[in-house]
Design a protein around this motif. Structure first.
Motif, PDB file in Angstrom:
ATOM      1  N   SER A 141       5.834   4.121 -15.097  1.00 58.02           N
ATOM      2  CA  SER A 141       6.726   3.250 -15.860  1.00 58.02           C
ATOM      3  C   SER A 141       8.151   3.502 -15.390  1.00 58.02           C
ATOM      4  CB  SER A 141       6.577   3.494 -17.370  1.00 58.02           C
ATOM      5  OG  SER A 141       6.859   4.850 -17.685  1.00 58.02           O
ATOM      6  N   GLY A 142       9.137   2.962 -16.120  1.00 58.71           N
ATOM      7  CA  GLY A 142      10.501   2.984 -15.595  1.00 58.71           C
ATOM      8  C   GLY A 142      10.534   2.100 -14.360  1.00 58.71           C
ATOM      9  N   ILE A 143      11.089   2.601 -13.245  1.00 61.50           N
ATOM     10  CA  ILE A 143      11.032   1.856 -11.986  1.00 61.50           C
ATOM     11  C   ILE A 143       9.849   2.341 -11.140  1.00 61.50           C
ATOM     12  CG2 ILE A 143      13.497   1.368 -11.986  1.00 61.50           C
ATOM     13  CD1 ILE A 143      13.785   3.547  -9.783  1.00 61.50           C
ATOM     14  N   GLY A 144       8.950   3.073 -11.795  1.00 60.83           N
ATOM     15  CA  GLY A 144       7.802   3.665 -11.116  1.00 60.83           C
ATOM     16  C   GLY A 144       7.943   5.169 -10.995  1.00 60.83           C
ATOM     17  N   ASP A 145       9.044   5.712 -11.541  1.00 63.57           N
ATOM     18  CA  ASP A 145       9.352   7.137 -11.399  1.00 63.57           C
ATOM     19  C   ASP A 145       8.936   7.970 -12.606  1.00 63.57           C
ATOM     20  OD1 ASP A 145      11.354   5.702 -12.803  1.00 63.57           O
ATOM     21  OD2 ASP A 145      12.769   7.357 -12.537  1.00 63.57           O
ATOM     22  N   LYS A 146       8.581   7.320 -13.707  1.00 66.35           N
ATOM     23  CA  LYS A 146       8.088   8.048 -14.877  1.00 66.35           C
ATOM     24  C   LYS A 146       6.563   8.040 -14.802  1.00 66.35           C
ATOM     25  CE  LYS A 146      12.081   6.704 -17.667  1.00 66.35           C
ATOM     26  NZ  LYS A 146      12.560   5.947 -18.851  1.00 66.35           N
ATOM     27  N   LEU A 147       5.984   9.218 -14.620  1.00 70.89           N
ATOM     28  CA  LEU A 147       4.580   9.310 -14.230  1.00 70.89           C
ATOM     29  C   LEU A 147       3.767  10.157 -15.204  1.00 70.89           C
ATOM     30  CD1 LEU A 147       5.458   9.964 -10.508  1.00 70.89           C
ATOM     31  CD2 LEU A 147       4.410   7.866 -11.366  1.00 70.89           C
ATOM     32  N   LYS A 148       2.574   9.669 -15.501  1.00 74.28           N
ATOM     33  CA  LYS A 148       1.637  10.403 -16.345  1.00 74.28           C
ATOM     34  C   LYS A 148       0.299  10.446 -15.626  1.00 74.28           C
ATOM     35  CE  LYS A 148      -0.553  10.425 -20.921  1.00 74.28           C
ATOM     36  NZ  LYS A 148      -0.706   9.694 -22.207  1.00 74.28           N
ATOM     37  N   LYS A 159      13.750  18.744  -8.094  1.00 72.86           N
ATOM     38  CA  LYS A 159      14.767  18.419  -7.091  1.00 72.86           C
ATOM     39  C   LYS A 159      14.185  17.461  -6.043  1.00 72.86           C
ATOM     40  CE  LYS A 159      19.029  19.194  -5.746  1.00 72.86           C
ATOM     41  NZ  LYS A 159      20.181  18.864  -6.614  1.00 72.86           N
ATOM     42  N   LEU A 160      12.940  17.741  -5.632  1.00 69.90           N
ATOM     43  CA  LEU A 160      12.287  16.862  -4.656  1.00 69.90           C
ATOM     44  C   LEU A 160      12.095  15.461  -5.228  1.00 69.90           C
ATOM     45  CD1 LEU A 160       9.558  19.288  -3.229  1.00 69.90           C
ATOM     46  CD2 LEU A 160      11.826  18.790  -2.294  1.00 69.90           C
ATOM     47  N   MET A 161      11.780  15.395  -6.528  1.00 66.60           N
ATOM     48  CA  MET A 161      11.638  14.093  -7.186  1.00 66.60           C
ATOM     49  C   MET A 161      12.951  13.321  -7.167  1.00 66.60           C
ATOM     50  SD  MET A 161       8.695  13.113  -8.384  1.00 66.60           S
ATOM     51  CE  MET A 161       7.169  13.491  -9.224  1.00 66.60           C
ATOM     52  N   GLY A 162      14.058  14.025  -7.368  1.00 62.69           N
ATOM     53  CA  GLY A 162      15.365  13.383  -7.335  1.00 62.69           C
ATOM     54  C   GLY A 162      15.680  12.795  -5.972  1.00 62.69           C
ATOM     55  N   ILE A 163      15.361  13.550  -4.916  1.00 63.69           N
ATOM     56  CA  ILE A 163      15.550  13.049  -3.553  1.00 63.69           C
ATOM     57  C   ILE A 163      14.666  11.833  -3.314  1.00 63.69           C
ATOM     58  CG2 ILE A 163      15.288  13.617  -1.103  1.00 63.69           C
ATOM     59  CD1 ILE A 163      15.702  16.593  -1.951  1.00 63.69           C
ATOM     60  N   ALA A 164      13.415  11.939  -3.757  1.00 62.00           N
ATOM     61  CA  ALA A 164      12.447  10.854  -3.564  1.00 62.00           C
ATOM     62  C   ALA A 164      12.919   9.561  -4.205  1.00 62.00           C
ATOM     63  CB  ALA A 164      11.096  11.269  -4.142  1.00 62.00           C
ATOM     64  N   LYS A 165      13.453   9.658  -5.407  1.00 63.03           N
ATOM     65  CA  LYS A 165      13.902   8.472  -6.150  1.00 63.03           C
ATOM     66  C   LYS A 165      15.020   7.742  -5.416  1.00 63.03           C
ATOM     67  CE  LYS A 165      15.361   7.158 -10.824  1.00 63.03           C
ATOM     68  NZ  LYS A 165      15.687   7.668 -12.181  1.00 63.03           N
ATOM     69  N   GLU A 166      15.858   8.507  -4.692  1.00 59.34           N
ATOM     70  CA  GLU A 166      16.950   7.901  -3.931  1.00 59.34           C
ATOM     71  C   GLU A 166      16.429   7.130  -2.712  1.00 59.34           C
ATOM     72  OE1 GLU A 166      20.258   7.845  -4.713  1.00 59.34           O
ATOM     73  OE2 GLU A 166      19.555   8.677  -6.618  1.00 59.34           O
ATOM     74  N   ILE A 167      15.276   7.533  -2.183  1.00 61.80           N
ATOM     75  CA  ILE A 167      14.710   6.883  -0.996  1.00 61.80           C
ATOM     76  C   ILE A 167      14.005   5.586  -1.361  1.00 61.80           C
ATOM     77  CG2 ILE A 167      13.113   7.127   0.948  1.00 61.80           C
ATOM     78  CD1 ILE A 167      15.527   8.957   1.165  1.00 61.80           C
ATOM     79  N   GLY A 168      13.220   5.595  -2.431  1.00 59.89           N
ATOM     80  CA  GLY A 168      12.481   4.390  -2.822  1.00 59.89           C
ATOM     81  C   GLY A 168      11.729   4.598  -4.119  1.00 59.89           C
ATOM     82  N   ALA A 169      11.455   3.494  -4.822  1.00 59.31           N
ATOM     83  CA  ALA A 169      10.883   3.567  -6.168  1.00 59.31           C
ATOM     84  C   ALA A 169       9.487   4.175  -6.202  1.00 59.31           C
ATOM     85  CB  ALA A 169      10.868   2.172  -6.799  1.00 59.31           C
ATOM     86  N   ASP A 170       8.687   3.982  -5.138  1.00 53.64           N
ATOM     87  CA  ASP A 170       7.318   4.508  -5.127  1.00 53.64           C
ATOM     88  C   ASP A 170       7.229   5.944  -4.607  1.00 53.64           C
ATOM     89  OD1 ASP A 170       6.260   2.184  -6.127  1.00 53.64           O
ATOM     90  OD2 ASP A 170       5.436   1.474  -4.231  1.00 53.64           O
ATOM     91  N   LEU A 214       0.818  -1.225   0.000  1.00 54.40           N
ATOM     92  CA  LEU A 214       0.000   0.000   0.000  1.00 54.40           C
ATOM     93  C   LEU A 214       0.849   1.273   0.000  1.00 54.40           C
ATOM     94  CD1 LEU A 214      -2.741  -1.082   2.587  1.00 54.40           C
ATOM     95  CD2 LEU A 214      -2.815  -1.242   0.086  1.00 54.40           C
ATOM     96  N   GLY A 215       2.162   1.124   0.005  1.00 56.65           N
ATOM     97  CA  GLY A 215       3.038   2.287  -0.121  1.00 56.65           C
ATOM     98  C   GLY A 215       3.101   3.187   1.092  1.00 56.65           C
ATOM     99  N   GLY A 216       2.786   2.671   2.271  1.00 53.19           N
ATOM    100  CA  GLY A 216       2.753   3.508   3.460  1.00 53.19           C
ATOM    101  C   GLY A 216       4.081   4.184   3.750  1.00 53.19           C
ATOM    102  N   GLY A 217       5.178   3.419   3.693  1.00 57.78           N
ATOM    103  CA  GLY A 217       6.493   3.985   3.952  1.00 57.78           C
ATOM    104  C   GLY A 217       6.883   5.021   2.920  1.00 57.78           C
ATOM    105  N   SER A 218       6.549   4.773   1.662  1.00 62.09           N
ATOM    106  CA  SER A 218       6.841   5.732   0.595  1.00 62.09           C
ATOM    107  C   SER A 218       6.020   7.004   0.755  1.00 62.09           C
ATOM    108  CB  SER A 218       6.549   5.097  -0.771  1.00 62.09           C
ATOM    109  OG  SER A 218       7.396   3.994  -1.001  1.00 62.09           O
ATOM    110  N   SER A 219       4.774   6.849   1.161  1.00 59.74           N
ATOM    111  CA  SER A 219       3.910   8.002   1.397  1.00 59.74           C
ATOM    112  C   SER A 219       4.449   8.850   2.550  1.00 59.74           C
ATOM    113  CB  SER A 219       2.491   7.525   1.711  1.00 59.74           C
ATOM    114  OG  SER A 219       1.624   8.608   1.935  1.00 59.74           O
TER     115      SER A 219
END
Length: 271
Positions: free
Chosen positions: A148-155, A124-135, A98-103
């Motif tokens: 798509s991608g590892i979950g970081d390419k978003l539409k 910049k925030l997206m870059g930091i987020a990607k380093e923490i976890g894929a979601d 459910l992505g609780g930790g990512s949220s």
């Protein structure tokens, strides 16, 4: 501003396809992310120095979690001298897809950017987020999205119009273990174990006899879905009478939640 209170939302994956690994060793995916109205409640209050976390779940009160790592990343990146006191009431099941930790991570990044006056851009925030976890980038994005991608390419996309019956079998699933088991099951055949809704289904059923029995009981009558790498399952429905019978079949030691879809994450309203 000295304090921010926020509801940190859960997500479900309406579908999930797992593909080959990229050059960094992460699997490429295609998915449809959907926010739901199940929340952890978080409070952020500026302090003199340091990172303090208090929670109804003791494992969050140490340094080995996404909340602490997110705050520490912002300190390292910006050389901020400010501190933060964080409280979190954990309601989203852990290890449930459910992505609780990512949220929680995304909520922390957005809240501290505001409270500490860092003025970092969304990229910049997206870059930091990607380093923490894929979601985590999805939760920074703040809108339902195809990933798509590892979950970081978003539409961005519209929400589902259905209600959601969320079924939690009280199993704490490790995402890394599930990916490992999926790789073993597939061997050299990447097409093996593709599932119409979620590619983790076969692995999940193979490793859990009780889940398999429940699935066999329910699936002939209901379109049951898996979120992320599990363990939460869900059924989409429009009218309450559609799920009356399945409620009688959910094991008494499991939990279930009646949820509604959200279009935006509450973190969108932190300005």
């Amino acid at each position: 501003m000295k304090r921010i209170d926020i509801n940190s939302p859960a997500k479900i994956n309406l579908d999930l396809k797992i593909f080959e690994k990229n050059d960094h060793g992460y699997h490429n995916i295609e998915t449809s992310f959907q926010y739901i109205d199940l929340f952890d409640h978080m409070t952020f209050e500026v302090s003199e120095r340091g990172i303090s976390i208090q929670s109804n779940k003791s494992f969050l009160e140490n340094k080995d979690n996404t909340i602490y790592k997110s705050a520490k990343s912002l300190i390292h990146l910006t050389n901020s001298k400010k501190g933060i006191n964080i409280t979190i009431e954990k309601n989203i099941p852990v290890g449930a897809g459910l992505g609780g930790g990512s949220s929680n991570s995304a909520s922390t990044i957005i809240a501290l950017n505001k409270l500490w006056g860092l003025n970092l851009t969304k990229n910049k925030l997206m870059g930091i987020a990607k380093e923490i976890g894929a979601d985590v980038p999805f939760f920074i994005h703040g809108e339902n999205a195809y990933g798509s991608g590892i979950g970081d390419k978003l539409k961005s996309k519209l929400p589902t119009k259905d209600k959601i019956l969320l079924i939690y079998p009280k199993i704490n699933n490790s995402s890394s273990e599930m990916y490992h088991l999926l790789d073993i099951q597939r061997g050299d055949n990447i097409e093996k174990s593709h599932h119409k809704q979620n590619d983790f289904w076969n692995v999940f059923l193979d490793k859990n006899n009780e889940i398999n029995e429940f699935y066999e009981l329910i699936s002939p009558e209901y379109n049951i879905n898996l979120s992320g790498s599990g363990s939460c399952m869900f059924i989409l429905y429009k009218k309450d009478n559609e799920i009356k019978e399945i409620l009688k079949k959910i094991p008494s030691n499991w939990r279930f939640f009646f949820c509604k879809p959200l279009q935006y994450s509450p973190i969108c309203y932190i300005k």
